[in-house]
Scaffold this active site. Structure first.
Site, short mmCIF file in Angstrom:
data_model
loop_
_atom_site.label_atom_id
_atom_site.label_comp_id
_atom_site.label_asym_id
_atom_site.label_seq_id
_atom_site.Cartn_x
_atom_site.Cartn_y
_atom_site.Cartn_z
N ASN A 1 0.83 -1.19 0.00
CA ASN A 1 0.00 0.00 0.00
C ASN A 1 0.87 1.26 0.00
O ASN A 1 2.05 1.22 -0.33
CB ASN A 1 -1.00 -0.01 1.16
CG ASN A 1 -2.34 0.58 0.74
OD1 ASN A 1 -2.41 1.67 0.17
ND2 ASN A 1 -3.42 -0.13 1.03
N ARG A 2 0.28 2.38 0.39
CA ARG A 2 0.92 3.68 0.17
C ARG A 2 1.60 4.24 1.43
O ARG A 2 1.11 4.04 2.54
CB ARG A 2 -0.12 4.69 -0.33
CG ARG A 2 -0.68 4.35 -1.69
CD ARG A 2 -1.79 5.32 -2.11
NE ARG A 2 -2.24 5.05 -3.47
CZ ARG A 2 -3.17 4.16 -3.80
NH1 ARG A 2 -3.79 3.47 -2.84
NH2 ARG A 2 -3.51 3.97 -5.06
N HIS B 1 3.42 0.16 -2.74
CA HIS B 1 3.82 -1.25 -2.84
C HIS B 1 5.33 -1.43 -3.03
O HIS B 1 5.78 -2.25 -3.83
CB HIS B 1 3.08 -1.93 -3.97
CG HIS B 1 1.59 -2.02 -3.79
ND1 HIS B 1 1.00 -2.22 -2.56
CD2 HIS B 1 0.57 -1.93 -4.69
CE1 HIS B 1 -0.32 -2.26 -2.72
NE2 HIS B 1 -0.59 -2.08 -3.98
N GLU C 1 -6.80 -7.15 0.20
CA GLU C 1 -5.41 -7.21 0.64
C GLU C 1 -5.30 -7.05 2.16
O GLU C 1 -5.36 -5.93 2.67
CB GLU C 1 -4.61 -6.11 -0.04
CG GLU C 1 -4.71 -6.07 -1.56
CD GLU C 1 -4.30 -4.73 -2.12
OE1 GLU C 1 -3.14 -4.32 -1.88
OE2 GLU C 1 -5.14 -4.07 -2.77
N ASP D 1 -11.49 2.11 -2.88
CA ASP D 1 -10.06 1.81 -2.87
C ASP D 1 -9.56 2.24 -1.50
O ASP D 1 -8.77 3.18 -1.38
CB ASP D 1 -9.33 2.54 -4.00
CG ASP D 1 -7.86 2.13 -4.13
OD1 ASP D 1 -7.46 1.16 -3.44
OD2 ASP D 1 -7.12 2.77 -4.89
N HIS E 1 -1.50 -9.60 -3.53
CA HIS E 1 -2.32 -8.62 -4.25
C HIS E 1 -3.17 -9.27 -5.34
O HIS E 1 -3.34 -8.71 -6.42
CB HIS E 1 -1.41 -7.54 -4.85
CG HIS E 1 -2.12 -6.27 -5.22
ND1 HIS E 1 -3.01 -6.19 -6.28
CD2 HIS E 1 -2.08 -5.03 -4.67
CE1 HIS E 1 -3.46 -4.95 -6.37
NE2 HIS E 1 -2.92 -4.22 -5.41
#
Length: 365
Positions: free
Chosen positions: A89-90, A115, A329, A263, A189
């Site tokens: 993720n971010r 990622h 995820e 998202d 993922h």
């Protein structure tokens, strides 16, 4: 008389998957259960390449999006089925601080690090360390990420173990050690369509259930604000289960606008647990295929394929478009290193990282 040798309930088969254009040899391992479920994993990205599951009529379909050829995983990486890390993720502004030192990562997503920063675990060729058949078929993949890799501190030795039992439950265990304090957040993922990848109706009729009463709202750059917001009365309430398409076009909800749909990370009611517990159920009413996702982690990113824009040609020549798949995820929360109120992603020497998750496939009659 010698006792009879028990039949092997699940088989593991190792094979060459071919070579990339740079000569890298990629292997595949296929794990097959007695009930018709099978999983094929590529050494490149320790990627769940194919996940075959029968419907209520016994018809087997691949329920994950991806490519048929391995070169595309290198040329057009899109994380499909891959092991992502070091940090899934971010991470906001592609920076984080640890013990008073700031670390800068590659900003591969509008200035954020996503990622692993673009050269993460998903685009590395892992070593196939061990393959085993038996009551549970398994395959072990290993990778060493050197100190400073993509800006992350510490030499990290990572291991991913895929195990498929005779009933078709695929367990994925992520283990890692470090020689310096660092952050680690690994997950798979896979992007699912329980109707089968490439189904003409897409995946938006899949019914999703998530036991989470809160989620983490994001900014316009999809970085969590730090708030834990209730899902009650919002399009993010999947507690009772609903079709994915419900609420995805609600342009009056700013969070839906930011994500082009869902998202977002869900704060699972169970929190961080020692053993994997239920994080999501995804079902296709027409075929009867059901997927349960279990995890030890406190969060679940739900991504409804909002950025699939028709430029990706996937398996069987299928053109993937928005809503053709759903990623589930399990993870630590996005940008956790920059939010003290989130479960910490810190890993220290002598205190290994471990995440256990399960994809459990069944059929609803």
């Amino acid at each position: 008389m010698l006792p009879a040798t028990p039949a092997v309930a699940a088989e593991a088969t190792r094979a060459s998957a071919g070579a990339l254009d740079d000569g890298t040899q990629v292997e595949s391992v296929t794990l097959t259960a007695e009930n018709g479920v099978s999983a094929t994993i590529l050494s490149f990205g320790a990627t769940l390449w194919k996940f075959m599951a029968p419907d209520r009529e016994g018809k087997v379909a691949d329920i994950t999006l991806g490519y048929d050829d391995i070169q595309s995983y290198k040329d057009k990486p899109n994380y499909w089925g891959a092991t992502v890390g070091r940090y899934a993720n971010r991470i906001g502004n592609a920076t984080f601080s640890l013990d008073g030192k700031t670390y800068t990562l590659p900003g591969n997503d509008h200035g954020q690090s996503l990622h692993g920063g673009g050269k993460g675990f998903d685009v590395q060729n892992w070593t196939v360390e061990k393959v085993k058949s038996g009551p549970v078929a398994s395959a072990v993949f290993t990778l060493t990420s050197p100190d400073g890799d993509s800006g992350y501190p510490g030499t990290v030795k990572a291991r991913v173990t895929y195990s498929l039992d005779e009933n078709g439950a695929l367990q994925i265990v992520f283990d890692a050690t470090t020689d310096k304090p660092t952050i680690i957040n690994m997950t798979n993922h896979a992007i699912f369509n329980m109707a089968g990848e490439g189904a003409p109706q897409g995946a938006m009729d899949n019914v999703l259930k998530v036991p989470a009463s809160h989620y983490t709202p994001v900014s316009a750059t999809l970085i969590p604000t730090g708030e834990l917001a209730p899902v009650e009365g919002t399009p993010f309430d999947f507690r009772a289960g609903k079709a994915m398409h419900e609420g995805l076009r609600d342009g009056t909800d700013q969070q839906i606008v930011y994500g082009r749909g869902v998202d977002h990370n869900f704060a699972l009611d169970k929190g961080l647990t020692k053993k994997p517990e239920l994080a999501a159920t995804l079902a296709d009413p027409e075929s009867g295929r059901v997927l349960e996702v279990l995890t030890t982690e406190p969060g679940l990113q739900v991504y409804a394929g909002n950025f699939l824009d028709g430029t990706y040609i996937g398996k069987q020549g299928h053109l993937y478009r928005m809503g053709d798949g759903i990623a589930l995820e399990p993870q630590k929360f996005p940008d956790a290193p920059n939010h003290s109120n989130f479960v910490s992603a810190r890993v220290d020497p002598g205190k290994p990282y471990r995440h256990v998750m399960v994809y459990r496939v069944s059929v609803e009659r």
